[in-house]
Scaffold this active site. Structure first.
Site, short mmCIF file in Angstrom:
data_model
loop_
_atom_site.label_atom_id
_atom_site.label_comp_id
_atom_site.label_asym_id
_atom_site.label_seq_id
_atom_site.Cartn_x
_atom_site.Cartn_y
_atom_site.Cartn_z
N PHE A 240 20.98 9.78 39.40
CA PHE A 240 21.93 10.47 38.16
C PHE A 240 21.74 12.04 38.54
O PHE A 240 20.83 12.42 38.64
CB PHE A 240 21.26 10.11 36.99
CG PHE A 240 22.05 10.45 35.69
CD1 PHE A 240 23.52 9.98 35.61
CD2 PHE A 240 21.63 11.04 34.59
CE1 PHE A 240 24.32 10.32 34.62
CE2 PHE A 240 22.49 11.36 33.75
CZ PHE A 240 23.80 10.92 33.61
N ALA A 241 23.04 12.56 38.42
CA ALA A 241 23.35 14.01 38.61
C ALA A 241 22.87 14.77 37.59
O ALA A 241 23.49 14.32 36.36
CB ALA A 241 24.55 14.17 39.21
N THR A 242 22.20 15.92 37.76
CA THR A 242 21.83 16.89 36.62
C THR A 242 23.39 17.23 35.93
O THR A 242 23.38 17.24 34.51
CB THR A 242 21.17 18.03 37.08
OG1 THR A 242 19.96 17.74 37.68
CG2 THR A 242 20.90 19.01 35.89
N MET B 153 24.69 15.18 27.44
CA MET B 153 24.33 15.94 26.36
C MET B 153 25.46 16.53 25.48
O MET B 153 25.37 16.56 24.30
CB MET B 153 23.38 16.73 26.79
CG MET B 153 22.15 16.15 27.17
SD MET B 153 21.03 17.51 28.25
CE MET B 153 19.32 16.67 28.19
N GLU B 154 26.26 17.17 26.06
CA GLU B 154 27.39 17.72 25.31
C GLU B 154 28.30 16.74 24.51
O GLU B 154 28.43 17.09 23.36
CB GLU B 154 28.29 18.53 26.40
CG GLU B 154 27.61 19.95 26.80
CD GLU B 154 28.56 20.98 27.24
OE1 GLU B 154 29.24 21.50 26.39
OE2 GLU B 154 28.58 21.27 28.41
N ARG C 187 27.29 25.11 20.44
CA ARG C 187 28.83 24.90 20.41
C ARG C 187 29.33 25.82 19.35
O ARG C 187 28.60 26.30 18.26
CB ARG C 187 29.22 23.60 20.16
CG ARG C 187 28.47 22.57 20.96
CD ARG C 187 29.01 21.13 21.06
NE ARG C 187 30.53 21.11 21.34
CZ ARG C 187 30.80 21.07 22.67
NH1 ARG C 187 29.95 21.09 23.71
NH2 ARG C 187 32.19 20.95 23.03
N HIS D 7 15.85 18.85 33.76
CA HIS D 7 15.93 17.61 34.25
C HIS D 7 14.51 17.10 34.74
O HIS D 7 14.45 17.47 35.99
CB HIS D 7 17.22 17.60 35.17
CG HIS D 7 17.66 15.97 35.54
ND1 HIS D 7 18.80 15.75 36.19
CD2 HIS D 7 17.03 14.80 35.19
CE1 HIS D 7 18.90 14.45 36.29
NE2 HIS D 7 18.09 13.82 35.49
N GLY E 210 31.67 24.00 23.94
CA GLY E 210 29.95 24.56 24.41
C GLY E 210 30.21 26.03 24.65
O GLY E 210 31.10 26.51 25.69
#
Length: 134
Positions: A33-35, A42-43, A113, A69, A62
Protein backbone atom coordinates in the site's frame (compact mmCIF):
# COMPACT_ATOMS: atom_id res chain seq x y z
CA UNK A 1 -20.89 26.03 8.16
CA UNK A 2 -23.07 24.68 10.90
CA UNK A 3 -21.44 24.59 14.36
CA UNK A 4 -18.90 21.78 14.32
CA UNK A 5 -18.40 19.39 17.21
CA UNK A 6 -14.88 18.76 18.47
CA UNK A 7 -14.52 14.98 18.36
CA UNK A 8 -16.66 14.58 15.23
CA UNK A 9 -15.14 11.79 13.19
CA UNK A 10 -15.20 10.18 9.79
CA UNK A 11 -13.85 7.02 8.28
CA UNK A 12 -12.84 5.81 4.84
CA UNK A 13 -11.85 2.32 3.75
CA UNK A 14 -10.14 0.70 0.80
CA UNK A 15 -8.89 -2.74 -0.10
CA UNK A 16 -5.27 -2.86 -1.21
CA UNK A 17 -5.07 -3.89 -4.87
CA UNK A 18 -2.89 -3.25 -7.91
CA UNK A 19 -4.21 0.33 -8.31
CA UNK A 20 -2.96 1.64 -4.96
CA UNK A 21 0.44 -0.02 -4.64
CA UNK A 22 3.69 1.91 -4.23
CA UNK A 23 5.05 0.38 -7.44
CA UNK A 24 1.92 1.39 -9.37
CA UNK A 25 1.74 5.01 -8.22
CA UNK A 26 5.53 5.37 -8.52
CA UNK A 27 6.14 6.18 -4.86
CA UNK A 28 8.33 3.10 -4.50
CA UNK A 29 9.11 -0.22 -6.12
CA UNK A 30 7.26 -2.68 -3.89
CA UNK A 31 3.82 -4.26 -4.05
CA UNK A 32 2.57 -2.70 -0.80
CA UNK A 33 0.00 0.00 0.00
CA UNK A 34 1.45 3.33 -1.13
CA UNK A 35 2.02 6.19 1.29
CA UNK A 36 0.31 8.71 -1.05
CA UNK A 37 -2.74 6.45 -1.12
CA UNK A 38 -2.79 6.32 2.69
CA UNK A 39 -2.59 10.12 2.74
CA UNK A 40 -5.52 10.36 0.32
CA UNK A 41 -7.54 7.92 2.42
CA UNK A 42 -6.88 10.02 5.54
CA UNK A 43 -8.05 13.14 3.69
CA UNK A 44 -11.18 11.28 2.55
CA UNK A 45 -11.91 10.37 6.18
CA UNK A 46 -11.53 14.04 7.16
CA UNK A 47 -13.93 15.07 4.38
CA UNK A 48 -16.40 12.51 5.69
CA UNK A 49 -16.05 13.94 9.22
CA UNK A 50 -17.01 17.47 8.17
CA UNK A 51 -19.62 16.65 5.54
CA UNK A 52 -22.61 16.84 7.96
CA UNK A 53 -21.62 20.38 8.98
CA UNK A 54 -21.33 21.90 5.50
CA UNK A 55 -23.93 24.29 4.11
CA UNK A 56 -25.03 24.42 0.46
CA UNK A 57 -22.08 25.40 -1.76
CA UNK A 58 -19.44 24.82 0.91
CA UNK A 59 -16.58 22.36 0.80
CA UNK A 60 -13.17 22.00 2.39
CA UNK A 61 -9.71 21.88 0.89
CA UNK A 62 -6.66 20.25 2.42
CA UNK A 63 -3.96 22.70 3.51
CA UNK A 64 -1.58 20.59 5.62
CA UNK A 65 -0.85 16.93 6.21
CA UNK A 66 1.88 15.56 8.45
CA UNK A 67 1.91 11.77 8.62
CA UNK A 68 4.04 8.77 9.45
CA UNK A 69 3.58 5.52 7.54
CA UNK A 70 4.82 2.90 9.99
CA UNK A 71 3.83 -0.50 8.58
CA UNK A 72 3.51 -2.09 5.14
CA UNK A 73 0.18 -3.49 3.99
CA UNK A 74 0.10 -6.23 1.32
CA UNK A 75 -2.41 -6.78 -1.47
CA UNK A 76 -5.77 -8.05 -0.28
CA UNK A 77 -5.89 -6.39 3.13
CA UNK A 78 -8.41 -3.68 3.97
CA UNK A 79 -7.16 -0.30 5.19
CA UNK A 80 -9.38 1.99 7.28
CA UNK A 81 -8.53 5.63 7.91
CA UNK A 82 -10.14 7.63 10.70
CA UNK A 83 -10.11 11.40 11.14
CA UNK A 84 -11.23 13.17 14.30
CA UNK A 85 -11.82 16.92 14.56
CA UNK A 86 -9.47 18.32 17.21
CA UNK A 87 -9.93 22.07 16.70
CA UNK A 88 -11.88 24.64 14.71
CA UNK A 89 -10.41 28.12 14.35
CA UNK A 90 -12.54 30.25 12.08
CA UNK A 91 -12.57 28.39 8.76
CA UNK A 92 -9.58 26.16 9.62
CA UNK A 93 -10.37 22.65 10.86
CA UNK A 94 -7.70 20.44 12.47
CA UNK A 95 -7.77 16.65 12.66
CA UNK A 96 -5.95 13.73 14.22
CA UNK A 97 -5.70 11.02 11.55
CA UNK A 98 -4.90 7.33 11.79
CA UNK A 99 -4.88 4.37 9.44
CA UNK A 100 -4.97 0.68 10.21
CA UNK A 101 -5.10 -2.57 8.32
CA UNK A 102 -6.35 -5.97 9.46
CA UNK A 103 -3.16 -6.43 11.53
CA UNK A 104 -3.15 -3.06 13.31
CA UNK A 105 -2.13 0.57 13.00
CA UNK A 106 -0.11 1.53 9.92
CA UNK A 107 -0.08 5.32 10.07
CA UNK A 108 -0.72 8.38 12.22
CA UNK A 109 -0.63 12.12 11.83
CA UNK A 110 -2.35 15.47 11.74
CA UNK A 111 -4.30 17.18 8.99
CA UNK A 112 -5.79 20.63 8.38
CA UNK A 113 -8.58 21.62 6.05
CA UNK A 114 -9.99 25.03 5.20
CA UNK A 115 -13.67 25.80 4.61
CA UNK A 116 -14.31 27.45 1.22
CA UNK A 117 -17.16 28.36 -1.07
CA UNK A 118 -16.75 25.80 -3.88
CA UNK A 119 -17.80 28.13 -6.71
CA UNK A 120 -15.55 31.02 -5.64
CA UNK A 121 -12.65 28.64 -5.07
CA UNK A 122 -12.95 27.22 -8.58
CA UNK A 123 -13.27 30.72 -10.08
CA UNK A 124 -9.97 31.69 -8.41
CA UNK A 125 -8.38 28.48 -9.66
CA UNK A 126 -9.52 29.13 -13.24
CA UNK A 127 -8.33 32.74 -13.06
CA UNK A 128 -4.92 31.52 -11.91
CA UNK A 129 -4.76 29.19 -14.90
CA UNK A 130 -5.70 31.97 -17.33
CA UNK A 131 -3.02 34.26 -15.84
CA UNK A 132 -0.50 31.53 -16.54
CA UNK A 133 -1.51 31.36 -20.21
CA UNK A 134 -3.61 28.21 -19.97
Amino acid sequence: MKPMTIGASGIATITVDETNLAKTVKSGSLAVFATPMMAALMEQAACNAVRPFLEEGETTVGTALEIQHNAATPVGMMVTARAEVTAVCGREISFQVTAQDDAGEIGVGTHKRFLVNAERFMEKSQKRGRQNGE
